[in-house]
Design a protein around this motif. Structure first.
Motif, PDB file in Angstrom:
ATOM      1  N   ALA A 209       0.843  -1.326  -0.026  1.00  0.00           N
ATOM      2  CA  ALA A 209      -0.018   0.201   0.042  1.00  0.00           C
ATOM      3  C   ALA A 209       0.789   1.274   0.016  1.00  0.00           C
ATOM      4  N   ASP A 210       0.187   2.513  -0.209  1.00  0.00           N
ATOM      5  CA  ASP A 210       0.994   3.592  -0.541  1.00  0.00           C
ATOM      6  C   ASP A 210       1.090   4.282   1.000  1.00  0.00           C
ATOM      7  N   LYS A 211      -0.004   4.080   1.799  1.00  0.00           N
ATOM      8  CA  LYS A 211       0.211   4.501   3.150  1.00  0.00           C
ATOM      9  C   LYS A 211      -0.529   3.702   4.184  1.00  0.00           C
ATOM     10  N   GLY A 212      -0.412   3.900   5.564  1.00  0.00           N
ATOM     11  CA  GLY A 212      -1.071   3.034   6.529  1.00  0.00           C
ATOM     12  C   GLY A 212      -1.862   3.873   7.605  1.00  0.00           C
ATOM     13  N   ILE A 213      -2.638   3.580   8.355  1.00  0.00           N
ATOM     14  CA  ILE A 213      -3.252   4.158   9.319  1.00  0.00           C
ATOM     15  C   ILE A 213      -3.413   3.233  10.489  1.00  0.00           C
ATOM     16  N   ILE A 214      -3.251   3.595  11.810  1.00  0.00           N
ATOM     17  CA  ILE A 214      -3.163   2.879  13.014  1.00  0.00           C
ATOM     18  C   ILE A 214      -4.424   3.767  13.906  1.00  0.00           C
ATOM     19  N   MET A 215      -5.373   3.044  14.096  1.00  0.00           N
ATOM     20  CA  MET A 215      -6.557   3.471  14.915  1.00  0.00           C
ATOM     21  C   MET A 215      -6.471   2.955  16.070  1.00  0.00           C
ATOM     22  N   THR A 216      -6.622   3.715  17.466  1.00  0.00           N
ATOM     23  CA  THR A 216      -6.704   3.016  18.545  1.00  0.00           C
ATOM     24  C   THR A 216      -7.490   3.848  19.390  1.00  0.00           C
ATOM     25  N   THR A 217      -8.177   3.403  20.454  1.00  0.00           N
ATOM     26  CA  THR A 217      -8.835   3.762  21.411  1.00  0.00           C
ATOM     27  C   THR A 217      -8.091   4.409  22.950  1.00  0.00           C
ATOM     28  N   GLY A 218      -6.606   4.002  22.610  1.00  0.00           N
ATOM     29  CA  GLY A 218      -5.658   4.263  23.836  1.00  0.00           C
ATOM     30  C   GLY A 218      -4.763   5.649  22.998  1.00  0.00           C
ATOM     31  N   THR A 219      -3.572   5.456  23.446  1.00  0.00           N
ATOM     32  CA  THR A 219      -2.629   6.535  22.953  1.00  0.00           C
ATOM     33  C   THR A 219      -1.518   6.007  22.080  1.00  0.00           C
ATOM     34  N   PHE A 220      -0.639   6.829  21.673  1.00  0.00           N
ATOM     35  CA  PHE A 220       0.876   6.323  21.307  1.00  0.00           C
ATOM     36  C   PHE A 220       2.033   6.887  22.012  1.00  0.00           C
ATOM     37  N   THR A 221       3.022   6.072  22.125  1.00  0.00           N
ATOM     38  CA  THR A 221       4.150   6.526  23.000  1.00  0.00           C
ATOM     39  C   THR A 221       4.812   7.684  22.177  1.00  0.00           C
ATOM     40  N   THR A 222       5.715   8.448  22.691  1.00  0.00           N
ATOM     41  CA  THR A 222       6.189   9.569  21.907  1.00  0.00           C
ATOM     42  C   THR A 222       7.132   8.831  20.822  1.00  0.00           C
ATOM     43  N   ASP A 223       7.986   7.670  21.102  1.00  0.00           N
ATOM     44  CA  ASP A 223       8.790   6.916  20.378  1.00  0.00           C
ATOM     45  C   ASP A 223       7.934   6.514  19.314  1.00  0.00           C
ATOM     46  N   ALA A 224       6.809   6.038  19.375  1.00  0.00           N
ATOM     47  CA  ALA A 224       5.876   5.709  18.447  1.00  0.00           C
ATOM     48  C   ALA A 224       5.547   6.626  17.376  1.00  0.00           C
ATOM     49  N   ARG A 225       5.288   7.783  17.754  1.00  0.00           N
ATOM     50  CA  ARG A 225       4.954   8.937  16.930  1.00  0.00           C
ATOM     51  C   ARG A 225       6.053   9.311  16.205  1.00  0.00           C
ATOM     52  N   ARG A 226       7.302   9.345  16.912  1.00  0.00           N
ATOM     53  CA  ARG A 226       8.656   9.491  16.058  1.00  0.00           C
ATOM     54  C   ARG A 226       8.672   8.258  14.924  1.00  0.00           C
TER      55      ARG A 226
END
Length: 276
Positions: A209-226
């Protein structure tokens, strides 16, 4: 409060809430661990505190009161520099105004302290709890519905024991000449999605695919965002619980609009007697 004004000036006078919050955290060198703390609602505690600081700035007339998802400086706010002590005095001033109003029975809905997050019947928290209570398959299906309602086409849920972390696929038609194939992953979490999980999802989508999306009811760690924004790697869009709720709100999916009014004390402040 001062760092919010400074961040908005740096951004040219306006910015998205998360954009402002992240810039404040960067400029104040807030540790990643602190940014990843959450309230019982699943919201980021730090972002919640920044949002409340913004509310006091609105009451003080330094930011506008727009509810359209953009924070903007007023003319007064653009010219104002606030020390920590000046911010504290603004906080105490408005806590007293609202406390006095509650005693008179005219302002029952304003919280008395910045640490209070959301009321038990706040629709954002209720919606998040409903989403967390869905079955894994149900959450995948409702996320697919959200994507369809948001303009995606040919959305298909593919999740299963051998899905390799891919829960579905869709096509985003940008215009008649350009479209993107998008893979998505749904995580019905209470905690934070890690950097490794973002990396695993990206590895599963490479070449598919050209792009991906992760959807969560929680949060993302700062390292995950990086990791999601890492240069040279296929882009991964991160949608946390807060953003997920905003998406449901924007298209009124699973929500019934209800109009209420709240007294704008900042508007009436110039008309109060000096001894009020």
């Amino acid at each position: 409060m001062g760092p919010i004004l400074d961040a908005l000036r740096y951004l040219g006078g306006s910015g998205k809430p998360r954009e402002v919050s992240e810039l404040v955290a960067e400029r104040l060198s807030v540790p990643d661990k602190k940014q990843e703390e959450t309230l019982k609602s699943g919201q980021s505690r730090f972002h919640n505190q920044v949002a409340w600081a913004r509310q006091y700035l609105v009451w003080e007339g330094l930011l506008d009161s727009s509810t359209r998802g953009v924070w903007s400086l007023t003319e007064k706010g653009n010219e104002t520099k606030l020390s920590d002590e000046a911010g504290r005095q603004i906080f105490l001033k408005w806590v007293k105004i609202h406390s006095d109003a509650r005693k008179k029975g005219t302002d029952p809905d304003i919280p008395a302290a910045i640490e209070q997050s959301v009321d038990d019947d706040d629709h954002k928290q209720v919606l998040l709890e409903v989403l967390k209570g869905l079955t894994p398959e149900g959450f995948e299906r409702v996320c697919a519905r959200l994507l369809r309602e948001s303009g995606f086409e040919k959305v298909t849920v593919t999740g299963g024991p051998k899905d390799e972390g891919i829960d579905g696929i869709g096509i985003l038609q940008v215009n008649p000449f350009v479209s993107f194939k998008v893979l998505f992953q749904c995580k019905r979490y209470k905690g934070a999605v890690s950097r490794a999980q973002v990396g695993d999802f990206r590895n599963a989508m490479i070449g598919r695919a050209d792009k991906g999306i992760i959807m969560t009811t929680g949060t993302f760690t700062t390292d995950a965002r990086r990791e999601a924004d890492r240069d040279g790697a296929p882009p991964v869009e991160l949608v946390d619980g807060e953003k997920l709720v905003e998406m449901f709100e924007s298209i009124e999916l699973g929500l019934k609009p209800k109009r209420i009014y709240q007294v704008d004390h900042a508007f009436f402040a110039p008309y109060l007697a000096k001894n009020d």
